[in-house]
Design a protein around this motif. Structure first.
Motif, PDB file in Angstrom:
ATOM      1  N   GLU A 227      -5.339  -3.854  -4.921  1.00 56.82           N
ATOM      2  CA  GLU A 227      -4.978  -4.100  -3.520  1.00 56.82           C
ATOM      3  C   GLU A 227      -4.629  -2.757  -2.864  1.00 56.82           C
ATOM      4  O   GLU A 227      -3.917  -1.938  -3.444  1.00 56.82           O
ATOM      5  N   THR A 228      -5.131  -2.534  -1.666  1.00 60.55           N
ATOM      6  CA  THR A 228      -4.893  -1.265  -0.972  1.00 60.55           C
ATOM      7  C   THR A 228      -3.424  -1.136  -0.583  1.00 60.55           C
ATOM      8  O   THR A 228      -2.871  -2.013   0.073  1.00 60.55           O
ATOM      9  N   LEU A 229      -2.807  -0.018  -1.007  1.00 52.22           N
ATOM     10  CA  LEU A 229      -1.414   0.274  -0.682  1.00 52.22           C
ATOM     11  C   LEU A 229      -1.307   1.095   0.596  1.00 52.22           C
ATOM     12  O   LEU A 229      -0.513   0.784   1.472  1.00 52.22           O
ATOM     13  N   ILE A 230      -2.110   2.169   0.653  1.00 50.09           N
ATOM     14  CA  ILE A 230      -2.077   3.080   1.794  1.00 50.09           C
ATOM     15  C   ILE A 230      -3.490   3.520   2.135  1.00 50.09           C
ATOM     16  O   ILE A 230      -4.410   3.373   1.336  1.00 50.09           O
TER      17      ILE A 230
ATOM     18  N   ASP B 117      -9.009   4.574   1.256  1.00 49.77           N
ATOM     19  CA  ASP B 117      -8.089   3.539   0.786  1.00 49.77           C
ATOM     20  C   ASP B 117      -7.593   3.902  -0.609  1.00 49.77           C
ATOM     21  O   ASP B 117      -8.388   4.282  -1.477  1.00 49.77           O
ATOM     22  N   ILE B 118      -6.280   3.759  -0.839  1.00 48.70           N
ATOM     23  CA  ILE B 118      -5.694   4.013  -2.151  1.00 48.70           C
ATOM     24  C   ILE B 118      -5.166   2.687  -2.691  1.00 48.70           C
ATOM     25  O   ILE B 118      -4.199   2.127  -2.160  1.00 48.70           O
ATOM     26  N   PRO B 119      -5.799   2.169  -3.767  1.00 48.59           N
ATOM     27  CA  PRO B 119      -5.406   0.873  -4.315  1.00 48.59           C
ATOM     28  C   PRO B 119      -4.302   0.992  -5.372  1.00 48.59           C
ATOM     29  O   PRO B 119      -4.075   2.058  -5.934  1.00 48.59           O
ATOM     30  N   SER B 120      -3.672  -0.141  -5.651  1.00 48.62           N
ATOM     31  CA  SER B 120      -2.676  -0.206  -6.712  1.00 48.62           C
ATOM     32  C   SER B 120      -3.372  -0.374  -8.054  1.00 48.62           C
ATOM     33  O   SER B 120      -4.261  -1.206  -8.191  1.00 48.62           O
ATOM     34  N   PRO B 121      -2.947   0.378  -9.057  1.00 46.66           N
ATOM     35  CA  PRO B 121      -3.517   0.185 -10.393  1.00 46.66           C
ATOM     36  C   PRO B 121      -2.900  -1.015 -11.120  1.00 46.66           C
ATOM     37  O   PRO B 121      -3.355  -1.387 -12.196  1.00 46.66           O
TER      38      PRO B 121
ATOM     39  N   ILE C 159       3.628   6.990  -4.872  1.00 43.97           N
ATOM     40  CA  ILE C 159       3.457   6.236  -3.629  1.00 43.97           C
ATOM     41  C   ILE C 159       4.462   5.090  -3.592  1.00 43.97           C
ATOM     42  O   ILE C 159       5.100   4.842  -2.577  1.00 43.97           O
ATOM     43  N   ALA C 160       4.574   4.373  -4.725  1.00 41.52           N
ATOM     44  CA  ALA C 160       5.438   3.210  -4.783  1.00 41.52           C
ATOM     45  C   ALA C 160       5.771   2.897  -6.244  1.00 41.52           C
ATOM     46  O   ALA C 160       5.050   3.295  -7.154  1.00 41.52           O
ATOM     47  N   THR C 161       6.869   2.164  -6.428  1.00 36.85           N
ATOM     48  CA  THR C 161       7.244   1.667  -7.744  1.00 36.85           C
ATOM     49  C   THR C 161       6.931   0.178  -7.774  1.00 36.85           C
ATOM     50  O   THR C 161       7.308  -0.548  -6.852  1.00 36.85           O
TER      51      THR C 161
END
Length: 81
Positions: free
Chosen positions: A36-39, A49-53, A75-77
């Protein structure tokens, strides 16, 4: 933040100037899926688009729109399922 595409170093055509966060599409507490794209990044010529691994719950989104960003930055936890 994943590694930038290799072509950014070899060609340099897409990456002009500073890379920054164009859009943050998620927020703390949100359930996300893998890929899912985070940013969305802005490079001057392209948006990426940068997705969540991982899938799980976002515990801490660490970037905001307009922030400069580089490879390896968090980017995120995510609390994984």
């Amino acid at each position: 933040m994943p590694k930038y595409p290799e072509c950014w170093d070899s060609c340099g055509s897409c990456r002009t100037g500073e890379v920054f966060v164009q859009s943050v599409l998620v927020r703390n507490g949100e359930k996300i899926g893998t890929d899912e794209t985070l940013i969305v990044l802005e490079t001057g010529k392209v948006a990426l688009d940068i997705p969540s691994p991982y899938a799980g719950i976002l515990v801490d989104v660490r970037v905001e729109e307009g922030d400069p960003i580089d490879e390896g930055e968090v980017i995120a936890t995510v609390e994984v399922d």
